[in-house]
Design an enzyme around this catalytic site. Sequence first.
Site, mmCIF file in Angstrom:
data_model
loop_
_atom_site.group_PDB
_atom_site.id
_atom_site.type_symbol
_atom_site.label_atom_id
_atom_site.label_comp_id
_atom_site.label_asym_id
_atom_site.label_seq_id
_atom_site.Cartn_x
_atom_site.Cartn_y
_atom_site.Cartn_z
ATOM 1 C CG HIS A 1 9.518 21.474 -4.963
ATOM 2 N ND1 HIS A 1 10.260 20.494 -4.349
ATOM 3 C CD2 HIS A 1 10.136 21.704 -6.157
ATOM 4 C CE1 HIS A 1 11.278 20.145 -5.132
ATOM 5 N NE2 HIS A 1 11.223 20.861 -6.236
ATOM 6 C CG ASP A 43 12.036 21.261 -13.387
ATOM 7 O OD1 ASP A 43 11.840 20.379 -12.532
ATOM 8 O OD2 ASP A 43 13.099 21.895 -13.487
ATOM 9 C CG HIS A 53 12.990 16.600 -7.324
ATOM 10 N ND1 HIS A 53 14.230 17.060 -7.703
ATOM 11 C CD2 HIS A 53 12.187 17.690 -7.285
ATOM 12 C CE1 HIS A 53 14.182 18.366 -7.888
ATOM 13 N NE2 HIS A 53 12.943 18.780 -7.626
ATOM 14 C CG ASP A 75 13.788 18.031 -14.418
ATOM 15 O OD1 ASP A 75 12.563 17.733 -14.313
ATOM 16 O OD2 ASP A 75 14.245 19.103 -13.991
ATOM 17 C CG HIS A 76 13.085 15.663 -11.242
ATOM 18 N ND1 HIS A 76 12.007 16.300 -10.656
ATOM 19 C CD2 HIS A 76 14.037 16.617 -11.406
ATOM 20 C CE1 HIS A 76 12.306 17.574 -10.466
ATOM 21 N NE2 HIS A 76 13.530 17.802 -10.916
ATOM 22 C CG ASP A 97 10.475 21.289 -9.673
ATOM 23 O OD1 ASP A 97 10.542 20.112 -9.264
ATOM 24 O OD2 ASP A 97 11.137 22.229 -9.187
ATOM 25 C CB SER A 122 16.124 20.836 -11.962
ATOM 26 O OG SER A 122 14.869 20.501 -11.438
ATOM 27 C CB THR A 181 15.875 23.471 -16.451
ATOM 28 O OG1 THR A 181 15.407 22.860 -15.256
ATOM 29 C CG2 THR A 181 15.601 22.576 -17.650
ATOM 30 C CD GLU A 221 12.716 24.558 -16.724
ATOM 31 O OE1 GLU A 221 13.224 25.693 -16.707
ATOM 32 O OE2 GLU A 221 12.828 23.761 -15.787
HETATM 33 MG MG MG Z 1 13.795 23.741 -14.037
HETATM 34 ZN ZN ZN Z 2 12.352 20.708 -7.998
#
Ligand code: MG
Ligand code: ZN
Length: 367
Positions: free
Chosen positions: A262, A37, A326, A300-301, A258, A78, A131, A253
């Site tokens: 952040h 992620d 993101h 995902d990004h 991710d 996500s 996710t 995952e």
């Molecule tokens: Mg996730």
């Molecule tokens: Zn995020």
Amino acid sequence: MRLLFISTLFLISCNTNKIVPENSLQKPKNIILLIGDGMGLAQITAGLYSNNNFLNIERFQIIGLHKNYSFDNLVTDSAAGATAFSCGVKTYNGAIGVDSDTISLKTILEEASEQGLKTGLVASSSITHATPASFAAHNKSRSNYEEISIDMVDSGTDIMIGGGKNYFNKRTIDNRDLYAELKSSGYTISDYSIQDFQNVDFNNIGDKFVYLTADGEPTSFDKGRKYLVPASERAIEFLNTKSKGKGFFMMIEGSQIDWAGHDNDFEFMISEMKEFDQVVKVALDYAEKDGNTLVIMTADHETGGLSINTGSELDSLVAKFTTTSHTAVMIPVFAYGPGAESFSGIYENTAIYSKMRKALRLDIEKN
Ligand code: MG
Ligand code: ZN
């Protein structure tokens, strides 16, 4: 001249399409989908240089790129990102396994299960987080964790590993004890101890397993969460045993790459990235030995708008984040094993769903 140019283009594009007609590709028995992620190319690059210039990710054979915008935003979240993979549609940010009109869609995991494949979800977040949830739940909002956990139980996913135990047995929207319901519907439950889980003899237990790793969100790898790699290895072993050669679909995952993005916390990101690469190792080692497993790794990004700047050296990177959100940059896709060829090129994130579905022949074996 212009016509010639156009017809040449046409020929080239026809050719590209004809090199690998997806239905003539080798059919894998198993699919392991790995999602990091928030893991963009800069995160991978930083992980690689911070790990003596090597990641197991280099062992993948085929590389592509996906366009990850969602139905309502060029920058996806996500939930929409994972729903694109699990259901093959662009939906709005926040949607879990539903389309842009909030209509539930059958996920690839649910479809695989209907076709007799065993299924699994493993995450370093709670198992109800966007996710993993997008593969087994259907909800108009990613934040309805207690509703999502009901769907997770109902999904019958054969093995589930992640945090979020409180959403199962300390509920506020009703008095149900989903933990007890899981037990009574045949799940073997292991909690809070990876040792526990590692010592289980899968031949001596039933066909369903849940390992809830934390009350809420599991902590980060650098603060002591060590289960993702061994749990992934054991989950693959579990599905290998229980599927009896009929195949399995699983998603693993690396959730917190991710969260580090952040937080704009580079060291946090690197430790999550290195851990996730060990999951890649586990999956590729299994696929190499098995020969019937398609492994796909993507994100995902990207999160944080990370860049690696001038002044960097191999063992000391000058990295900068440009946002705490993101970003919309295209995301690499890596594939290994039978059917991997169809993942080369540039395509929409939703194509990952259709490519996986075609690889498993779910598109033609459906009645
Ligand atoms: Mg996730
Ligand atoms: Zn995020």
